[in-house]
Design an enzyme around this catalytic site. Structure first.
Site, PDB file in Angstrom:
ATOM      1  N   ASN A   7     -42.613  76.802 -40.208  1.00 30.55           N
ATOM      2  CA  ASN A   7     -43.871  76.219 -39.715  1.00 30.55           C
ATOM      3  C   ASN A   7     -44.992  77.017 -40.350  1.00 30.55           C
ATOM      4  O   ASN A   7     -45.344  78.101 -39.885  1.00 30.55           O
ATOM      5  CB  ASN A   7     -43.908  76.314 -38.191  1.00 30.55           C
ATOM      6  N   ARG A  85     -42.053  71.908 -40.442  1.00 36.73           N
ATOM      7  CA  ARG A  85     -42.951  71.188 -39.549  1.00 36.73           C
ATOM      8  C   ARG A  85     -44.141  70.708 -40.379  1.00 36.73           C
ATOM      9  O   ARG A  85     -44.792  71.512 -41.055  1.00 36.73           O
ATOM     10  CB  ARG A  85     -43.442  72.116 -38.439  1.00 36.73           C
ATOM     11  N   HIS A 174     -47.605  66.413 -31.206  1.00 37.64           N
ATOM     12  CA  HIS A 174     -46.540  67.009 -30.379  1.00 37.64           C
ATOM     13  C   HIS A 174     -45.304  66.105 -30.335  1.00 37.64           C
ATOM     14  O   HIS A 174     -44.495  66.200 -29.420  1.00 37.64           O
ATOM     15  CB  HIS A 174     -46.991  67.228 -28.920  1.00 37.64           C
ATOM     16  N   ARG A 235     -59.540  73.333 -26.111  1.00 43.28           N
ATOM     17  CA  ARG A 235     -60.045  72.000 -26.477  1.00 43.28           C
ATOM     18  C   ARG A 235     -60.472  71.238 -25.220  1.00 43.28           C
ATOM     19  O   ARG A 235     -59.812  71.328 -24.187  1.00 43.28           O
ATOM     20  CB  ARG A 235     -58.969  71.207 -27.211  1.00 43.28           C
ATOM     21  N   GLU A 379     -38.946  72.767 -30.115  1.00 40.04           N
ATOM     22  CA  GLU A 379     -39.297  72.007 -31.320  1.00 40.04           C
ATOM     23  C   GLU A 379     -38.492  72.475 -32.532  1.00 40.04           C
ATOM     24  O   GLU A 379     -38.106  71.660 -33.374  1.00 40.04           O
ATOM     25  CB  GLU A 379     -40.804  72.135 -31.593  1.00 40.04           C
TER      26      GLU A 379
END
Ligand code: AMP
Length: 401
Positions: A7, A85, A174, A235, A379
């Protein structure tokens, strides 16, 4: 089958060597603060942590050092593939893909949609091709799972040419996590991969929720970018878009600066003025900090409201699934959210809720229809599983649009 999961971000590269069959993590690590004097390679093997300082190292040197560690540990020879990823696959990818020059070109063509993430993802792909030239490479997209959303869910009510000329639509993110916990929840519920009406809530520093019908994403809270939807660590989630121009004029900032604040200085951090970390806010709230209390209240209220909204996409709810750092560990947040959603028939089991922390999966409601589940996400494992399947030719669902 051992898979290297990579990633690659703008200043770090996370990696793991995972046995796709049983999920064993032989090696996990991160090359971080790349491009600075503090750059280092931190990794963990057999429960032992190691730190290698790499002052001034960029992605190239950081990944070279990681591959050297794999060599030293005898892991490199065992690798069957590399799974990357990749954040934004736009409307081009509806599943994970074996990397070819054509796939790389399409990931490049999505840079305008993921300008912060796709370029470092591509750096990771190019470096892995150089450093591990004999291994097949696979791209696993955050957006791919949501490509099954119908037009009514992905269309913004804006001028049509914004979609046709500039690709303005909802994509969702996601996806790898939502797909993983969907499969685990289906196992827990004893239903098939193409059955069930689920809402999955990934609540970490970034938060999103997805309506999953018969195994497919039919709506999700994030949109064109990961800013839309739920309240997150830094956020804002969804706000009135007119706020952007209003605050820019009121403060004399550019619209880009306000947007940056909505991404990096809002959410739990902005409301509390304290932290983006839910644990810190829960501690402060318990000690009577009113802004921390309000931040948690807004987080849970917006979450419950949007979770209930996703049930519209399903027509019925079989299970609500909590995952991510907050979803997997905060019994308090889950309790607040389930209390707000009692009208859907969700009845909290406080004992089971208190037990489902630190990686423990299970049902946390007395109610069976619908029920709420806690399912730890993974993940990296999902990326390893997709990579192994594509490398061995057993992948059923590769889709290139
Ligand atoms: P993630 O991005 O999935 O690693 O999740 C990070 C978020 O999970 C942060 O807001 C953490 O405070 C939160 N978190 C982790 N453990 C707990 C806990 N025991 N209680 C509340 N929040 C937690």
């Amino acid at each position: 089958m051992n898979i290297l999961v990579l990633n690659c971000g703008s200043s770090s590269a996370k990696f793991a060597v995972i046995d796709s069959a049983d999920g064993t993590e032989h090696l996990t690590g991160i090359a971080q603060r790349l491009g600075t004097a503090e750059a280092s390679l931190d990794y963990s093997h057999n429960g032992q942590k190691h730190v290698q300082k790499l002052p001034g190292a960029g992605h190239d040197q950081g990944l070279r050092a990681a591959v050297q560690v794999m060599d030293d540990l005898g892991l490199r020879a065992s690798l069957a593939g590399v799974g990357h990823r990749v954040v934004h696959g736009g409307s081009k990818f509806a599943s994970s893909m074996r990397i070819t020059p054509e796939v790389v070109a399409q990931v490049e063509a999505c840079i305008h949609l993921g300008p912060l993430h796709n370029p470092p993802n591509l750096v990771g792909i190019r470096l892995a091709e150089q450093l591990l030239p004999n291994l097949p490479q696979v791209a696993v997209f955050d957006t791919a799972f949501h490509q099954t959303m119908p037009a009514r869910a992905y269309t913004y009510p804006v001028p049509h040419e914004w979609l046709t000329q500039y690709d303005v639509r909802r994509y969702g993110f996601h996806g790898t996590s939502h797909r993983y916990v969907t499969q685990k929840a289906q196992e827990l519920l004893g239903i098939a991969a193409n059955e069930g009406c689920l809402v999955t809530a990934h609540l970490g520093n970034g938060c999103s929720a997805t309506a999953v019908k018969n195994g497919e994403s039919v709506d999700t809270t994030m949109g064109l970018t990961p800013l839309e939807g739920l309240v997150m660590g830094t956020r804002s989630g969804s706000v009135d878009p007119a706020l952007l121009g209003y605050v820019a004029r009121a403060t004399g900032q550019t619209a880009d600066a306000v947007l940056d604040a909505l991404n990096k200085k809002s959410g739990l951090l902005g409301m509390s003025g304290l932290s983006n970390d839910m644990r810190t806010l829960q501690e402060a709230a318990a000690q009577g900090n009113p802004r921390a209390q309000l931040a948690i209240e807004v987080f849970c209220y917006v979450l419950a409201k949007q979770l209930a909204g996703l049930v519209v996409a399903l027509g019925r709810l079989d299970a609500l699934v909590f995952t991510g750092g907050i979803g997997e560990n905060s019994a308090e947040i889950r309790e607040k959210v389930l209390n707000l959603l009692g009208f859907l028939g969700l009845q909290l089991d406080p004992g089971a809720n208190a037990q489902a922390v630190r990686g423990k999966a299970g049902r946390i409601t007395h109610s069976l229809k619908p029920q709420a589940l806690v399912v730890p996400t993974n993940e990296e494992r999902m990326i390893a599983l997709d990579t192994a399947a594509l490398v061995s030719g057993s992948f059923a669902g590769a889709q290139y649009l």
